[in-house]
Design an enzyme around this catalytic site. Sequence first.
Site, PDB file in Angstrom:
ATOM      1  CG  ASP A 273      -2.216   0.863   0.862  1.00 31.86           C
ATOM      2  OD1 ASP A 273      -2.139   1.686  -0.071  1.00 31.86           O
ATOM      3  OD2 ASP A 273      -3.245   0.740   1.551  1.00 31.86           O
TER       4      ASP A 273
HETATM    5  C1  NOJ Z   1      -3.912   4.017   0.089  1.00 30.70           C
HETATM    6  C2  NOJ Z   1      -5.129   3.138   0.144  1.00 30.70           C
HETATM    7  O1  NOJ Z   1      -5.135   2.386   1.340  1.00 30.70           O
HETATM    8  C3  NOJ Z   1      -5.211   2.174  -1.026  1.00 30.70           C
HETATM    9  O2  NOJ Z   1      -6.420   1.499  -0.959  1.00 30.70           O
HETATM   10  C4  NOJ Z   1      -5.042   2.911  -2.323  1.00 30.70           C
HETATM   11  O3  NOJ Z   1      -5.161   2.003  -3.389  1.00 30.70           O
HETATM   12  C5  NOJ Z   1      -3.689   3.573  -2.321  1.00 30.70           C
HETATM   13  N1  NOJ Z   1      -3.638   4.550  -1.232  1.00 30.70           N
HETATM   14  C6  NOJ Z   1      -3.380   4.272  -3.639  1.00 30.70           C
HETATM   15  O4  NOJ Z   1      -4.131   5.407  -3.791  1.00 30.70           O
END
Ligand code: NOJ
Length: 731
Positions: A273
Amino acid sequence: MLPGFCLRGYSQKKSIDQRVDSLMKLMTLEEKAGQLNQYSGKEVTGPVTGRQTYLLNDIKAGLVGSMLNVRGVKDTREIQAAALQSRLKIPLLFSLDVIHGYKTIFPIPLAEAASWDLEAIRLSAHIAAKEAAASGLHWTFAPMVDIGRDPRWGRVMEGAGEDPFLGSKIAVARVKGFQGEELGGTDAVMACAKHFAAYGAAMAGRDYNAVDMSSQLLWETYLPPFKAAADAGVATFMNSFNTLNGIPATGNSYLQRDILKDAWKYKGFVVSDWGSIGEMIPWGYANDLNDAALKAINAGSDMDMESEAYKKNLVQLVKENKVDVKLIDDAVRRILYKKFELGLFDDPYRFSDYKREQKVMNDPQSRLIARDVAQRSVVLLKNPDNILPLAKTTQTIAVIGPLGKSKRDLEGSWIPQSDTILVTTLFDGLSRKISKSSKLLYAKGCNINDDKDSDFAEAVETAKKADIVIMALGESWDMSGEAKSRTDIHLPGKQEALFEAIRATGKPVVVVMMAGRPLIFDKIADHASAILYAWWLGAEAGNAIANVVFGDYNPSGKLPLTFPRSVGQIPLSYSYYNTGRPVKNLKDIKYKSAYIDSPNGPRYAFGFGLSYTSFDYSDLSLSKSSIKGNESSDLSFTLKNTGKFAGEEVVQLYLQDVVSSVVRPVKELKDFQKIALKPGESRTIRFTIDKEKLSFFNRSLQWGAEPGSFKLMIGAASDDIRLEKTFELGL
Ligand code: NOJ
């Protein structure tokens, strides 16, 4: 072989494995590490790193495998062109959070889950993918398949609710919708099952928080949707920000290697993530970025989103023999494989086509599909006197409340390319439906999160002029979503007070609640004439709600998660344990597992949702009341539409293993069907009961069924069981 060998014309007959092998033989260690590196474009969806300047240079040097937050044919072509200047011309993967639509905004995922309509959900993901793919994207960071049982957690809006069975079915529908039958179509993108794992159980509903969880709960409740997505061929996984029993998911080899890649034999790749590799430092699990990179790659995180840990450290870690180059090779292989499957080596621009972008983005059919799934997502919570549906000839209707003319709030978060201006408001939707002689009035009454009631008087005056009032209440778009946890999930601001003021006029009040999570609204629950829970329904919200209000669509949604009475009950699920001291009678709770200030049960239960018609359940029978081995029994019953409207009912099969080696919940959803019936029509509904349905994870975490008695329950909701039978599994 010269650089460029892999473009169009290169030995197409070779298998992807062979093509990946040949390419990898040409790659330096630096280029391999580059494939594991993902940068964000100008837009940010996480804490900003401040880096931008050397991005294009890194791409040209072959040090970047993927970009997120770049979209549109023009931008993706430009950046892809930079990648094609690199020595081996390996194309980039372009990714984005396409969560509930790209250009055409669909209902938030939680709303769609309330439709229990797998085909509508698949189609919604397909349209999102078609639009995203036409704008140069290869990959969406969706579906979020985290089970969410805590409505304080803002991200419940992005998931499919609390139940592992429903969640798994929806996960599969979304994966199939995004990806099509196989990767490579230009109307499809790679999907990503996220956030692996247990992110939805973040302590106290606070985002990015720690998770402490038994193996039993992890395997039974939180992992099944991920397993279902993996089995459905989801191309990628994303790991998560949380710890699981002390180990950050990003550095967790039990999750990513033992379970995902070894036990489940998953062949796609895992992206971290946003910055989660680097976040292992503040967690206190890694000393620095170098240590974080070491721990993440060892644990099976293949691609580094935005922490630059891999870019800055992997090559050196291999040279120092701290990281086995085989791990890098495995990660690179997984990523390249997907690039080949998508056809990017044959044509790196195949998703970036100006003509297709123009055509796909303006397809009116997509809005009709969005309207259809939106109306299916509405849940009728209350309608005791059948005030709904309203007659289109009702003389005067007053729309009152802060969401009556709102557009932006109805979209929720994650709206990549939306034209918010084109969202249909509730007011617009209703005004298109009423007869020529009817009048639609409007007063806002208050803002969503106001602490003043100065505009109440005008709203009350407006209500007095109407025959019926429709109140549009709820949350603003930025109150649920990532980093939007709340300790208080009551309807915000003065909205309940506004409801009270309007109710005091004596006019019938229909409440349309629009929110990204279950809210608490006791006075409305007790006193409204009718309540429609309409979540955030996207671009076609107003038209969809109007269809329901006037009966052009008979509501069929059922809640995909429990609505608690109070925050103090959270986490609350229909699938609870009986305890040794269950409450049998609300008047006798002394020394029972109870609260002295509230019933245990929810305000609205999982699976609950009313219709304008009524359904009768009868004649439950089983072809065998006992099975053994691989035998199965056919369960059947009759469902009859006993009301005046055509309608759809979600019939739900629950069961309980009465006595077992591990205590089982009082009920677990094991199957469901959504059935459409005309007035007076009846149909025989069938479910198969087999060993699989009776199985659970035993003490050694083995999946299997134990002989003994089971209670089978057929319900219209988890708290509205209509038919029951006991059933035996023999030795
Ligand atoms: C953080 C989020 O938790 C995730 O779900 C997302 O895909 C990413 N940021 C990218 O934006």
